[in-house]
Design a protein around this motif. Structure first.
Motif, PDB file in Angstrom:
ATOM      1  N   ARG A  28       0.820  -1.153   0.237  1.00  0.00           N
ATOM      2  CA  ARG A  28       0.021   0.062  -0.108  1.00  0.00           C
ATOM      3  C   ARG A  28       0.839   1.137  -0.114  1.00  0.00           C
ATOM      4  N   GLY A  29       1.193   1.805  -1.141  1.00  0.00           N
ATOM      5  CA  GLY A  29       1.988   3.032  -1.352  1.00  0.00           C
ATOM      6  C   GLY A  29       1.211   4.261  -1.666  1.00  0.00           C
ATOM      7  N   LYS A  30       1.759   5.537  -1.452  1.00  0.00           N
ATOM      8  CA  LYS A  30       1.210   6.615  -1.799  1.00  0.00           C
ATOM      9  C   LYS A  30       1.668   6.709  -3.095  1.00  0.00           C
ATOM     10  N   VAL A  31       0.650   7.165  -3.945  1.00  0.00           N
ATOM     11  CA  VAL A  31       1.186   7.484  -5.653  1.00  0.00           C
ATOM     12  C   VAL A  31       0.767   8.772  -5.855  1.00  0.00           C
ATOM     13  N   SER A  32       1.573   9.639  -6.626  1.00  0.00           N
ATOM     14  CA  SER A  32       1.299  11.021  -7.116  1.00  0.00           C
ATOM     15  C   SER A  32       1.672  11.134  -8.539  1.00  0.00           C
ATOM     16  N   GLY A  33       1.166  11.863  -9.401  1.00  0.00           N
ATOM     17  CA  GLY A  33       1.857  12.188 -10.720  1.00  0.00           C
ATOM     18  C   GLY A  33       0.892  12.968 -11.648  1.00  0.00           C
ATOM     19  N   THR A  34       1.072  12.845 -12.836  1.00  0.00           N
ATOM     20  CA  THR A  34      -0.101  13.551 -13.877  1.00  0.00           C
ATOM     21  C   THR A  34      -0.505  12.656 -14.947  1.00  0.00           C
ATOM     22  N   SER A  72      -7.537  -3.462   0.149  1.00  0.00           N
ATOM     23  CA  SER A  72      -6.924  -2.326   0.961  1.00  0.00           C
ATOM     24  C   SER A  72      -8.075  -1.988   1.607  1.00  0.00           C
ATOM     25  N   TYR A  73      -7.616  -1.842   3.013  1.00  0.00           N
ATOM     26  CA  TYR A  73      -8.528  -1.040   4.004  1.00  0.00           C
ATOM     27  C   TYR A  73      -7.938   0.284   4.588  1.00  0.00           C
ATOM     28  N   ASP A  74      -8.567   0.910   5.367  1.00  0.00           N
ATOM     29  CA  ASP A  74      -8.051   2.080   5.864  1.00  0.00           C
ATOM     30  C   ASP A  74      -6.876   1.730   6.596  1.00  0.00           C
ATOM     31  N   ASP A  75      -6.591   0.752   7.378  1.00  0.00           N
ATOM     32  CA  ASP A  75      -5.565   0.435   8.220  1.00  0.00           C
ATOM     33  C   ASP A  75      -4.651  -0.789   7.895  1.00  0.00           C
ATOM     34  N   CYS A  76      -5.211  -1.514   6.906  1.00  0.00           N
ATOM     35  CA  CYS A  76      -4.337  -2.621   6.522  1.00  0.00           C
ATOM     36  C   CYS A  76      -4.724  -3.068   5.039  1.00  0.00           C
ATOM     37  N   SER A  77      -3.731  -3.973   4.504  1.00  0.00           N
ATOM     38  CA  SER A  77      -3.835  -4.579   3.405  1.00  0.00           C
ATOM     39  C   SER A  77      -3.893  -6.174   3.466  1.00  0.00           C
ATOM     40  N   LEU A  78      -4.789  -6.819   2.592  1.00  0.00           N
ATOM     41  CA  LEU A  78      -5.050  -8.163   2.694  1.00  0.00           C
ATOM     42  C   LEU A  78      -4.233  -8.793   1.177  1.00  0.00           C
ATOM     43  N   GLN A 100      -1.174  -7.060   6.367  1.00  0.00           N
ATOM     44  CA  GLN A 100       0.001  -6.226   6.545  1.00  0.00           C
ATOM     45  C   GLN A 100      -0.768  -4.806   7.192  1.00  0.00           C
ATOM     46  N   ASP A 101      -0.176  -4.261   8.075  1.00  0.00           N
ATOM     47  CA  ASP A 101      -0.611  -2.847   8.513  1.00  0.00           C
ATOM     48  C   ASP A 101      -0.228  -1.903   7.493  1.00  0.00           C
ATOM     49  N   ASN A 102      -0.275  -0.629   7.818  1.00  0.00           N
ATOM     50  CA  ASN A 102       0.183   0.361   6.811  1.00  0.00           C
ATOM     51  C   ASN A 102       1.484   0.655   7.100  1.00  0.00           C
ATOM     52  N   ASN A 103       2.348   0.149   7.987  1.00  0.00           N
ATOM     53  CA  ASN A 103       3.804   0.218   8.147  1.00  0.00           C
ATOM     54  C   ASN A 103       4.367  -1.143   7.474  1.00  0.00           C
ATOM     55  N   GLY A 104       3.800  -2.010   6.911  1.00  0.00           N
ATOM     56  CA  GLY A 104       4.302  -3.096   6.451  1.00  0.00           C
ATOM     57  C   GLY A 104       4.484  -4.220   7.585  1.00  0.00           C
ATOM     58  N   ASN A 105       3.849  -4.134   8.707  1.00  0.00           N
ATOM     59  CA  ASN A 105       3.916  -5.321   9.789  1.00  0.00           C
ATOM     60  C   ASN A 105       3.195  -6.290   9.298  1.00  0.00           C
TER      61      ASN A 105
END
Length: 156
Positions: A28-34, A72-78, A100-105
């Motif tokens: 779960r990563g933040k993405v930005s661009g054009t 992906s959910y607000d606090d984790c990814s499955l 995994q939680d949002n920190n990858g744990n």
């Protein structure tokens, strides 16, 4: 003979020189661009996913098929994988799930003690083969379990 090393997603097909492995680098990563369409540029932001697969084998020669899902959910990814080897390796099944939680744990990880129910199938027009379109998985690890029937993992 095929072996699987839990926690590393490393599959060895007989000898050490025949392997396949998978790594979820960014669940779960933040993405930005054009994006530019017909000369008009627009800024975008969102969520991205990146995994990487590599090995020394031709995937299609050793694996019959796989099911892959992520949510992906607000606090984790499955992430869920269900790999099936080809007939030469006994059509052996390797179901894997992790959250995994949002920190990858890792919050939950399991690669055994799984039940899978096919709720609905469809027939592929080109091949005539049947494939699952709705699956329900239940993974258990110690006193914890994950039941995907609440996710309704619709493939098609």
């Amino acid at each position: 003979m095929i072996t699987y090393r839990p926690g590393t997603s490393y599959f060895q097909f007989g000898t050490p020189d025949k392997y396949y492995t998978w790594l979820c680098v960014v669940p779960r990563g933040k993405v930005s661009g054009t994006v530019t369409v017909e000369g008009k540029t627009k800024s975008i932001t969102g969520m991205g996913y990146h995994d990487h697969q590599w090995g020394s084998i031709n995937f299609h020669k050793y694996w019959n098929h796989r099911i892959w899902a992520r949510q992906s959910y607000d606090d984790c990814s499955l992430l869920l994988f269900d790999f099936f080897t080809n007939e030469e390796y006994g059509t052996k099944r390797f179901p894997i799930i992790f959250i995994q939680d949002n920190n990858g744990n890792f919050i939950f990880e399991s690669h055994n003690n799984v039940e899978c129910k096919v709720e609905k199938q469809y027939t592929d027009k080109a091949s005539g083969k049947q494939y699952p379109s709705i699956l329900d998985y239940t993974f258990k690890q110690d006193d914890t379990f994950v039941d995907t029937r609440y996710l309704k993992m619709n493939i098609f």
